[in-house]
Each structure stands twice: as C-alpha cells, then as structure tokens.
Design a protein around this motif. Structure first.
Motif, PDB file in Angstrom:
ATOM      1  N   PRO A 275      18.458  16.135 -27.281  1.00 36.34           N
ATOM      2  CA  PRO A 275      19.695  17.241 -27.395  1.00 36.34           C
ATOM      3  C   PRO A 275      20.685  16.109 -28.394  1.00 36.34           C
ATOM      4  N   ASP A 276      20.591  14.956 -27.868  1.00 34.05           N
ATOM      5  CA  ASP A 276      21.829  14.006 -28.134  1.00 34.05           C
ATOM      6  C   ASP A 276      21.353  12.789 -29.330  1.00 34.05           C
ATOM      7  N   HIS A 277      20.077  12.868 -29.343  1.00 36.63           N
ATOM      8  CA  HIS A 277      19.680  11.538 -30.295  1.00 36.63           C
ATOM      9  C   HIS A 277      20.102  11.929 -32.014  1.00 36.63           C
ATOM     10  N   PHE A 278      20.535  10.949 -32.593  1.00 34.43           N
ATOM     11  CA  PHE A 278      20.506  11.068 -33.999  1.00 34.43           C
ATOM     12  C   PHE A 278      19.191  11.328 -34.561  1.00 34.43           C
ATOM     13  N   LEU A 279      18.897  12.306 -35.702  1.00 37.09           N
ATOM     14  CA  LEU A 279      17.914  12.295 -36.232  1.00 37.09           C
ATOM     15  C   LEU A 279      17.790  12.194 -37.697  1.00 37.09           C
ATOM     16  N   LEU A 280      16.871  11.232 -38.088  1.00 36.82           N
ATOM     17  CA  LEU A 280      16.963  10.953 -39.843  1.00 36.82           C
ATOM     18  C   LEU A 280      16.060  11.992 -40.286  1.00 36.82           C
ATOM     19  N   VAL A 281      16.670  12.836 -41.548  1.00 32.54           N
ATOM     20  CA  VAL A 281      15.906  14.007 -41.703  1.00 32.54           C
ATOM     21  C   VAL A 281      15.711  13.642 -43.253  1.00 32.54           C
ATOM     22  N   PRO A 282      14.451  13.343 -43.654  1.00 32.54           N
ATOM     23  CA  PRO A 282      14.030  13.174 -45.233  1.00 32.54           C
ATOM     24  C   PRO A 282      13.409  14.656 -45.463  1.00 32.54           C
ATOM     25  N   GLY A 283      13.467  14.824 -46.895  1.00 31.78           N
ATOM     26  CA  GLY A 283      12.806  16.076 -47.245  1.00 31.78           C
ATOM     27  C   GLY A 283      13.744  17.141 -48.081  1.00 31.78           C
ATOM     28  N   VAL A 284      15.182  16.861 -48.193  1.00 33.43           N
ATOM     29  CA  VAL A 284      15.809  17.811 -48.953  1.00 33.43           C
ATOM     30  C   VAL A 284      15.493  17.390 -50.540  1.00 33.43           C
ATOM     31  N   GLY A 285      16.020  18.187 -51.506  1.00 34.67           N
ATOM     32  CA  GLY A 285      15.802  17.697 -52.625  1.00 34.67           C
ATOM     33  C   GLY A 285      14.505  17.620 -53.217  1.00 34.67           C
ATOM     34  N   ALA A 286      13.719  16.688 -53.666  1.00 34.63           N
ATOM     35  CA  ALA A 286      12.671  16.689 -54.276  1.00 34.63           C
ATOM     36  C   ALA A 286      11.479  17.390 -53.560  1.00 34.63           C
ATOM     37  N   GLN A 287      11.641  17.127 -51.968  1.00 37.04           N
ATOM     38  CA  GLN A 287      10.362  18.010 -51.082  1.00 37.04           C
ATOM     39  C   GLN A 287      11.004  19.436 -50.837  1.00 37.04           C
ATOM     40  N   GLY A 288      12.022  19.799 -51.303  1.00 38.39           N
ATOM     41  CA  GLY A 288      12.434  21.179 -51.090  1.00 38.39           C
ATOM     42  C   GLY A 288      12.950  21.932 -49.648  1.00 38.39           C
ATOM     43  N   GLY A 289      13.250  20.886 -48.868  1.00 38.56           N
ATOM     44  CA  GLY A 289      13.713  21.252 -47.514  1.00 38.56           C
ATOM     45  C   GLY A 289      15.238  21.973 -47.486  1.00 38.56           C
ATOM     46  N   SER A 290      15.377  22.696 -46.765  1.00 39.15           N
ATOM     47  CA  SER A 290      16.852  23.403 -46.735  1.00 39.15           C
ATOM     48  C   SER A 290      17.846  22.768 -45.692  1.00 39.15           C
ATOM     49  N   LEU A 291      18.964  22.332 -46.342  1.00 38.52           N
ATOM     50  CA  LEU A 291      20.083  21.709 -45.762  1.00 38.52           C
ATOM     51  C   LEU A 291      20.793  22.839 -44.583  1.00 38.52           C
ATOM     52  N   GLU A 292      20.804  23.919 -45.059  1.00 44.99           N
ATOM     53  CA  GLU A 292      21.454  24.855 -44.366  1.00 44.99           C
ATOM     54  C   GLU A 292      20.581  25.085 -43.042  1.00 44.99           C
ATOM     55  N   ASP A 293      19.252  25.233 -43.066  1.00 52.04           N
ATOM     56  CA  ASP A 293      18.463  25.408 -41.885  1.00 52.04           C
ATOM     57  C   ASP A 293      18.426  24.167 -41.024  1.00 52.04           C
ATOM     58  N   VAL A 294      18.137  22.929 -41.703  1.00 52.68           N
ATOM     59  CA  VAL A 294      18.440  21.779 -40.912  1.00 52.68           C
ATOM     60  C   VAL A 294      19.697  21.772 -40.079  1.00 52.68           C
ATOM     61  N   CYS A 295      20.987  22.360 -40.490  1.00 52.30           N
ATOM     62  CA  CYS A 295      22.173  22.140 -39.905  1.00 52.30           C
ATOM     63  C   CYS A 295      22.013  23.364 -38.713  1.00 52.30           C
ATOM     64  N   LYS A 296      21.800  24.201 -39.173  1.00 54.52           N
ATOM     65  CA  LYS A 296      21.535  25.481 -38.179  1.00 54.52           C
ATOM     66  C   LYS A 296      20.866  24.963 -37.166  1.00 54.52           C
TER      67      LYS A 296
END
Ligand SMILES: O=C(O)c1cc(=O)[nH]c(=O)n1[C@@H]1O[C@H](COP(=O)(O)O)[C@@H](O)[C@H]1O
Length: 276
Positions: free
Chosen positions: A205-226
């Motif tokens: 719950p408290d760790h930072f997460l490194l999140v690759p995959g927005v942009g060229a790989q098509g991941g959704s920033l909105e979903d990541v945040c949600k």
C-alpha cells in the motif's frame, strides 16, 4: 534522494513523470551525429528541456552497453548530467549470486569506482534475497524490483498460481517486503496492467511503484492513477520513446518538452483530484 525528498519534488513540480533515456543512435536527429558524443548531446538537451516537468530520469543500460566503451562513456556522462532535483534510475535489471550482485551494485552506485552514482536500480527478483540484498546495503539508494511487468511475456510466470491461490507476482512482493522498507524498495508494475494495481496495493500500500508502459506501449495514465495512487502519490510513471522521439528534426528537444508537458498537465490534474 530520500522518499521524503521525492515526495517534495512531486508536490512542487505537480508531476510524477520519469523520462526514460532509451537513447538509440538510429533514432536521434541526424545533425547530432556530427557531435563527438551524439548520445550524450541528445540526452543533455532532453534533460535541459524537461527537468522542471519530471521527477526522475531512467537511462536503460541496454541502449548504452550495445555501443561498447563509447556507450559506457555516454552513460557515465549522462548520469552526471541528471540534476539532483530528479531521482536517477539505472534500468539495468540485474541480480546474481551475492558477491556478483555486490559488484553490480558498486558499478552503478559507487562514483569513486565507476564514475556513476545512480539513486536507484531495477533488479530482477528471480534469484532471491541474497541476490537483492547487496544493492539494499548501500545507504540512500533504492532497489526497484520487477513485480508485474508491462510485456506480453509477463503472463508466462508472473500470473502463474502454481504455488497456491495467489499470483507469483503477489508472492514476490510479500517476500521482498521483508528485505527492504518503503524507504529503499520500490516495485515495477506495468501501466498496461490497469486493475492489477488493486492486487499490488493490497500487498504494497505504501511503496512507490515505477510504472513503465504509458505512451508507446499504450497504458492508461488515468487507470494507473485510479487504481495505483496512494496518499503520497506513490507512483513514478515512465515514458521513453513517446517523449524522446516526438520529433526527428532540429526541434526534437522542444517537441520532447511539449510531450512531457502534456503528460505533466494530466498528472497535475490527477494529483489535484487525489487532494495531493
Ligand atoms: O523496468 C522497466 O523500466 C520496464 C519494466 C517493464 O515492465 N516494462 C518496460 O517497458 N520497462 C522499461 O521501460 C521503458 C519503456 O519504454 P517506452 O515503451 O518507450 O516508454 C523501457 O526502458 C523498458 O525496458
């Protein structure tokens, strides 16, 4: 950079963007090839154009190693160019038996030995605790452990339930939580994994997460945040190609800035929405 300093940078810059420095000689603007070190020149201009919009830079070592000694020199210079208002992450995905991991750790963390002193390194968890601990023994450094990756092949092992009723990536996180703390350990979770962030946050719950995959790989920033944001933001979202290669002309740094700015604006909205 400590966790608290990272949170302060996010608060100040209204951004949790990590710019990935996956710098490819075949993709950078042609006019840069006249410079003595085109890769470094490209990185320098990208950093100058984006440093107020992001809180981290992540050179991927493969893009430098592939050029041998020259590439290594570009990497050392790039490491030194990253401002101390940004977390510097070497994406090297290392991990080996203990004494070998200790060598990898000093290669990327010990400026006196190698010329490089990154704040953080990506590590593969497969070889277990003694392969990760040498990196955690460096004070003020971070391990970013692969948990749930953005690629198709993550299905092969990470979603396996052969060991019980939880996915392997959940077991990796549970175990690794005993190796480090939220002050020196983060997890990689691909942006392409949307709702899986709920499972990740159950265990971290408290760790930072490194999140690759927005942009060229098509991941959704909105979903990541949600699904992934916590009360400290808890996210570093990486984009590499979509920023670096926004233009192949003389205006490449300006266009990279525009691309980074568009992401930063969306991040500012998400932070606002979360009351951060
Ligand atoms: O560890 C990583 O950074 C990483 C993990 C992962 O699951 N997926 C992933 O794409 N990456 C890295 O993140 C960067 C993504 O680059 P772009 O797809 O160009 O934004 C590359 O350097 C990848 O090696």
């Amino acid at each position: 950079m400590t966790r608290q300093q990272l949170i302060e940078q996010i608060r100040e810059k209204r951004s949790f963007l990590c710019v990935g420095l996956d710098t490819d000689l075949n993709k950078i603007p042609e006019f840069l090839l006249d410079f003595e070190d085109p890769i470094f020149e490209f990185n320098k201009q990208i950093i100058e154009a984006t440093e107020d919009l992001c809180v981290a830079y992540k050179p991927n070592s493969a893009f430098y190693e592939t050029r041998g000694v020259k590439g290594w020199e570009s990497l050392v210079k790039t490491a030194q160019q990253i401002p101390n208002t940004c977390l510097s992450i070497i994406d090297a995905k290392r991990g080996d038996i203990g004494n070998t991991s200790a060598m990898y750790a000093s290669a990327f963390f010990d400026r006196n030995l190698s010329g490089m002193s990154f704040d953080a390194i990506t590590i593969a968890p497969y070889m277990g605790s003694d392969s990760v601990k040498p990196f955690l023994e460096f004070s003020d450094k971070w391990v970013i452990l692969l948990a749930l990756t953005s690629n198709q092949g993550s299905q092969d092992f990470q979603f396996s339930k052969d060991l019980g009723d939880e996915f392997l990536f959940e077991k990796v996180i549970q175990k690794a939580n005993t190796w480090g703390t939220i002050e020196n350990l983060m997890y990689v979770v691909g942006a392409t994994r949307g709702e899986s962030f709920l499972d990740i946050r159950k265990h971290a719950p408290d760790h930072f997460l490194l999140v690759p995959g927005v942009g060229a790989q098509g991941g959704s920033l909105e979903d990541v945040c949600k699904y992934g944001m916590n009360r400290d933001c808890g996210l570093l979202v990486n984009a590499s190609r979509s920023i670096l290669y926004a233009s192949s002309g003389k205006d490449f740094a300006e266009k990279a800035r525009e691309e980074a700015l568009a992401i930063q604006k969306e991040m500012a909205l998400q932070l606002e929405k979360a009351g951060f």
